[in-house]
Write a protein that holds these residues in place. Structure first.
Motif, mmCIF file in Angstrom:
data_model
loop_
_atom_site.group_PDB
_atom_site.id
_atom_site.type_symbol
_atom_site.label_atom_id
_atom_site.label_comp_id
_atom_site.label_asym_id
_atom_site.label_seq_id
_atom_site.Cartn_x
_atom_site.Cartn_y
_atom_site.Cartn_z
ATOM 1 N N GLN A 96 0.894 -1.336 -0.010
ATOM 2 C CA GLN A 96 -0.127 0.002 -0.063
ATOM 3 C C GLN A 96 0.828 1.387 0.024
ATOM 4 O OE1 GLN A 96 -2.610 -0.521 3.359
ATOM 5 N NE2 GLN A 96 -3.924 -1.949 2.419
ATOM 6 N N MET A 97 2.030 1.245 0.123
ATOM 7 C CA MET A 97 2.944 2.422 0.219
ATOM 8 C C MET A 97 3.052 3.002 -1.246
ATOM 9 S SD MET A 97 6.800 2.784 1.631
ATOM 10 C CE MET A 97 7.686 1.976 0.506
ATOM 11 N N ASN A 98 2.685 4.261 -1.294
ATOM 12 C CA ASN A 98 2.698 4.969 -2.609
ATOM 13 C C ASN A 98 3.946 5.744 -2.801
ATOM 14 O OD1 ASN A 98 2.058 6.257 -5.059
ATOM 15 N ND2 ASN A 98 0.302 7.543 -4.164
ATOM 16 N N THR A 99 4.805 4.906 -3.627
ATOM 17 C CA THR A 99 6.246 5.751 -3.931
ATOM 18 C C THR A 99 6.402 5.183 -5.082
ATOM 19 O OG1 THR A 99 8.483 6.010 -3.128
ATOM 20 C CG2 THR A 99 7.280 3.599 -2.778
ATOM 21 N N GLN A 100 7.645 5.724 -5.811
ATOM 22 C CA GLN A 100 8.182 5.284 -6.857
ATOM 23 C C GLN A 100 9.239 4.378 -6.986
ATOM 24 O OE1 GLN A 100 6.896 6.817 -9.837
ATOM 25 N NE2 GLN A 100 5.343 7.870 -8.601
ATOM 26 N N HIS A 107 18.076 4.123 0.870
ATOM 27 C CA HIS A 107 17.728 5.411 0.258
ATOM 28 C C HIS A 107 16.646 6.095 1.306
ATOM 29 C CE1 HIS A 107 19.497 4.404 -3.620
ATOM 30 N NE2 HIS A 107 18.865 3.226 -3.631
ATOM 31 N N ARG A 108 16.943 7.723 0.967
ATOM 32 C CA ARG A 108 15.975 8.084 1.794
ATOM 33 C C ARG A 108 14.726 8.683 0.679
ATOM 34 N NH1 ARG A 108 15.512 11.786 6.069
ATOM 35 N NH2 ARG A 108 14.305 13.616 5.873
ATOM 36 N N ILE A 109 13.639 7.933 0.554
ATOM 37 C CA ILE A 109 12.837 8.155 -0.275
ATOM 38 C C ILE A 109 11.482 9.041 0.231
ATOM 39 C CG2 ILE A 109 13.310 5.782 -1.188
ATOM 40 C CD1 ILE A 109 10.785 4.846 0.085
ATOM 41 N N THR A 110 10.650 9.334 -0.837
ATOM 42 C CA THR A 110 9.523 9.976 -0.334
ATOM 43 C C THR A 110 8.131 9.218 -0.872
ATOM 44 O OG1 THR A 110 10.491 12.234 -0.542
ATOM 45 C CG2 THR A 110 8.224 12.161 -0.654
ATOM 46 N N PHE A 111 7.271 9.075 0.004
ATOM 47 C CA PHE A 111 5.954 8.428 -0.145
ATOM 48 C C PHE A 111 4.889 9.079 0.244
ATOM 49 C CE2 PHE A 111 4.073 7.274 3.851
ATOM 50 C CZ PHE A 111 5.369 7.837 4.972
ATOM 51 N N ILE A 112 3.668 9.065 -0.467
ATOM 52 C CA ILE A 112 2.502 9.956 -0.311
ATOM 53 C C ILE A 112 1.674 9.091 0.816
ATOM 54 C CG2 ILE A 112 0.542 10.685 -1.505
ATOM 55 C CD1 ILE A 112 3.308 11.730 -2.476
ATOM 56 N N ASP A 113 1.574 9.948 1.876
ATOM 57 C CA ASP A 113 0.795 9.303 2.887
ATOM 58 C C ASP A 113 -0.724 9.927 2.641
ATOM 59 O OD1 ASP A 113 -0.817 9.423 5.494
ATOM 60 O OD2 ASP A 113 1.172 8.864 6.440
ATOM 61 N N PRO A 114 -1.838 8.902 2.877
ATOM 62 C CA PRO A 114 -3.091 9.447 2.465
ATOM 63 C C PRO A 114 -3.644 10.554 3.278
ATOM 64 C CG PRO A 114 -2.706 6.994 2.592
ATOM 65 C CD PRO A 114 -1.797 7.423 3.029
ATOM 66 N N ASP A 119 5.914 12.320 2.486
ATOM 67 C CA ASP A 119 6.469 12.136 3.757
ATOM 68 C C ASP A 119 7.804 11.379 3.626
ATOM 69 O OD1 ASP A 119 4.941 13.121 5.819
ATOM 70 O OD2 ASP A 119 3.871 11.521 6.496
ATOM 71 N N PRO A 120 8.883 11.714 4.260
ATOM 72 C CA PRO A 120 10.180 11.089 4.016
ATOM 73 C C PRO A 120 10.074 9.650 4.631
ATOM 74 C CG PRO A 120 10.429 12.708 5.492
ATOM 75 C CD PRO A 120 8.930 12.936 5.249
ATOM 76 N N ALA A 121 10.954 8.915 4.060
ATOM 77 C CA ALA A 121 11.054 7.522 4.622
ATOM 78 C C ALA A 121 12.124 6.984 4.392
ATOM 79 C CB ALA A 121 10.143 6.637 4.200
ATOM 80 N N ARG A 122 12.862 5.983 5.184
ATOM 81 C CA ARG A 122 14.057 5.331 5.151
ATOM 82 C C ARG A 122 13.959 3.965 4.754
ATOM 83 N NH1 ARG A 122 19.736 5.316 5.187
ATOM 84 N NH2 ARG A 122 20.416 3.568 6.292
ATOM 85 N N ALA A 138 10.545 2.819 6.343
ATOM 86 C CA ALA A 138 10.084 3.109 7.621
ATOM 87 C C ALA A 138 9.694 4.806 7.487
ATOM 88 C CB ALA A 138 10.861 2.926 8.728
ATOM 89 N N ASP A 139 8.567 5.051 7.959
ATOM 90 C CA ASP A 139 8.368 6.587 8.052
ATOM 91 C C ASP A 139 9.382 7.034 9.029
ATOM 92 O OD1 ASP A 139 7.398 9.177 8.002
ATOM 93 O OD2 ASP A 139 5.136 8.526 8.459
ATOM 94 N N LEU A 140 9.927 8.319 8.445
ATOM 95 C CA LEU A 140 10.816 8.953 9.036
ATOM 96 C C LEU A 140 10.235 10.015 10.200
ATOM 97 C CD1 LEU A 140 13.900 9.525 6.916
ATOM 98 C CD2 LEU A 140 13.802 7.863 8.712
ATOM 99 N N GLU A 141 9.100 10.146 10.349
ATOM 100 C CA GLU A 141 8.449 11.208 10.912
ATOM 101 C C GLU A 141 8.657 11.065 12.459
ATOM 102 O OE1 GLU A 141 4.545 11.924 10.145
ATOM 103 O OE2 GLU A 141 4.295 13.735 11.703
ATOM 104 N N PRO A 142 8.511 9.645 13.013
ATOM 105 C CA PRO A 142 8.412 9.401 14.458
ATOM 106 C C PRO A 142 10.025 9.792 14.948
ATOM 107 C CG PRO A 142 7.257 7.877 13.414
ATOM 108 C CD PRO A 142 7.926 8.425 12.495
ATOM 109 N N LEU A 143 10.981 9.456 13.866
ATOM 110 C CA LEU A 143 12.407 9.780 14.374
ATOM 111 C C LEU A 143 12.743 11.227 14.168
ATOM 112 C CD1 LEU A 143 15.277 8.817 14.849
ATOM 113 C CD2 LEU A 143 15.545 8.766 12.319
ATOM 114 N N GLU A 144 12.080 12.029 13.534
ATOM 115 C CA GLU A 144 12.114 13.339 13.536
ATOM 116 C C GLU A 144 11.542 13.947 14.823
ATOM 117 O OE1 GLU A 144 12.692 14.010 8.623
ATOM 118 O OE2 GLU A 144 10.916 14.525 9.714
#
Length: 449
Positions: A96-100, A107-114, A119-122, A138-144
């Motif tokens: 379900q992760m919407n990314t390219q 990598h540090r990637i970006t995915f689309i959170d509904p 959002d950035p992700a590792r 993994a979503d990096l928001e909790p780490l940030e």
């Protein structure tokens, strides 16, 4: 602020507080970096563990089993990890992760959170057989969020520490300054000639108290030595004065009875020399008396304006006979508490010094003036004066600034004037009269005048 930084006490306190604040900032930075690194490693371990489990599913059940395992993980709800499976054409076929699609590796990637948008992700990207590509992120928001919390805590702590450090600087600097000021006040009094003050010793027995105790012991020793020296000097002058007076009387008797011109000349010279030595002993005894006793009980109102006028009228003819001119100006109402005879002796010494150390034709001015609080008496001439470097030495006993020592005197005139000034709580100073010397005495004015 400049006044505070000129104080060594405040500088020491400020540097201590600054060092403490810098140490706290360094500690905070170390904690932040260590926490960030620990959480990042923990996040990477979770991603690697999930990737390994999915690869095991693929090994066992093929690409179909992998798609089913990804679907099951997404179906169990958010577990802080996101999944995406891309086919060889780059289309997302599971997860379900919407990314390219991303090249293999970390990598540090970006995915689309509904809910929140991009959002950035590792992410760990793994190439599979048949051109498929697995992305576990993994979503990096909790780490940030953890990073922001740590920085906020240390930011608040640093502001609080700066405030506490500033308060500590003022308290510590003020404490050190008060302790050092007491020592400075005592030292200043001793430099001014009063050997009786002592450093204050507190009950704490700290470094300041021990230094104060050592300085007090040293001052006791110095005061004892000086008192002993004064006693010996005074006793010697007193004991020698009587036999010298008798010798002088005998020489006068010889002078009266002798008819030989040569003998009379020798006797007259001997009498002059005896008078000179007796004057020297008289000056020594006078200074010893002034240094060792409190003369306040002898003080009476003294009109210095009138005294200056009286001394000017007496010494003007003497100055004229010596080829100098003496003018005077005594202001009315300049009354002090003191011993009139001693103050007159001090002014006479200054006038005689001016007559002795100025060339013929010089002009000497004796003046008294006053304001609401002080009375100033000065003796000013336009002679050669005293160089700035020698003015402090001029008050030392038996010091004669003239290298040839051919001018009459014993080097006690200014010492006696200074002793008289100290006995009256007055100050004496030598100034440049450009040209010449200006000797100024400042007395406290009597309040009821």
């Amino acid at each position: 602020m400049k006044v505070l930084f000129r104080s060594a006490a405040y500088r020491i306190a400020f540097i201590s507080s600054l060092a403490f604040a810098l140490a706290t900032v360094c500690l905070g930075a170390a904690v932040y970096l260590a926490a960030h690194e620990a959480f990042s490693r923990q996040l990477d371990a979770s991603i690697e563990q999930a990737t390994g489990a999915l690869l095991t599913e693929m090994h066992d059940d093929g690409i179909g089993g992998l798609r089913e395992a990804v679907a099951q993980r997404d179906a169990t709800g958010p577990d802080a990890l996101g999944y995406a499976l891309f086919d060889p054409a780059g289309r997302r076929v599971a997860g379900q992760m919407n990314t390219q699609p991303t090249p293999p590796g970390w990598h540090r990637i970006t995915f689309i959170d509904p809910k929140e948008g991009a959002d950035p992700a590792r992410a760990l990207v793994t190439d599979l057989s048949d051109g498929y590509r697995l992305v576990v992120a993994a979503d990096l928001e909790p780490l940030e969020e953890i990073d922001r919390t740590i920085l906020t805590i240390f930011g608040v702590a640093c502001v609080a520490l700066v405030g506490i450090g500033a308060l500590g600087t003022f308290l510590l600097g003020g404490y050190l300054r008060r302790r050092l000021s007491r020592i400075e006040d005592t030292a200043s009094a001793i430099v001014a000639g009063d050997l009786t003050p002592r450093m204050e010793i507190g009950p704490a027995d700290d470094e300041f108290d021990r230094v104060a105790a050592s300085l007090n012991a040293m001052l006791d020793r110095i005061e004892g030595l000086v008192a002993n020296l004064r006693q010996v000097t005074g006793d010697l002058a007193h004991d020698m004065r009587t036999p010298l007076a008798r010798l002088r009387n005998r020489l006068e008797l010889l002078l009266d009875r002798s008819n030989d011109p040569e003998c009379r000349e020798i006797a007259e010279d001997a009498v002059d020399r005896a008078d000179d030595v007796l004057r020297l002993f008289e000056a020594i005894l006078r200074i010893s008396e002034l240094d060792g006793s409190d003369l306040r009980h002898r003080f009476t109102p003294v009109d210095l304006g009138g005294l200056v006028t009286e001394l000017g009228e007496i010494h003007a003819p003497i100055a004229e006979d010596a080829g100098r001119s003496l003018v005077w100006a005594g202001a009315p109402g300049c009354v002090v508490s003191g011993d009139r005879e001693l103050i007159a002796q001090a002014l006479i010494n200054l006038i005689e010094n001016a007559l002795r150390h100025t060339p013929p034709g010089s002009r000497i001015r004796l003046a008294a003036s006053c304001d609401e609080r002080a009375v100033t008496v000065s003796v000013c001439d336009n002679g050669p004066g005293i160089p700035q470097a020698d003015r402090r030495r001029a008050f030392e006993r038996f010091v004669r600034l003239e290298a040839s020592r051919s001018t009459p005197g014993h080097g006690l005139g200014l010492s006696l004037v200074q002793a008289i000034a100290h006995a009256h709580d007055a100050t004496i100073a030598l100034h440049d009269a450009t040209p010449g010397l200006d000797v100024t005495l400042h007395f406290k004015r009597r309040r009821d005048t």
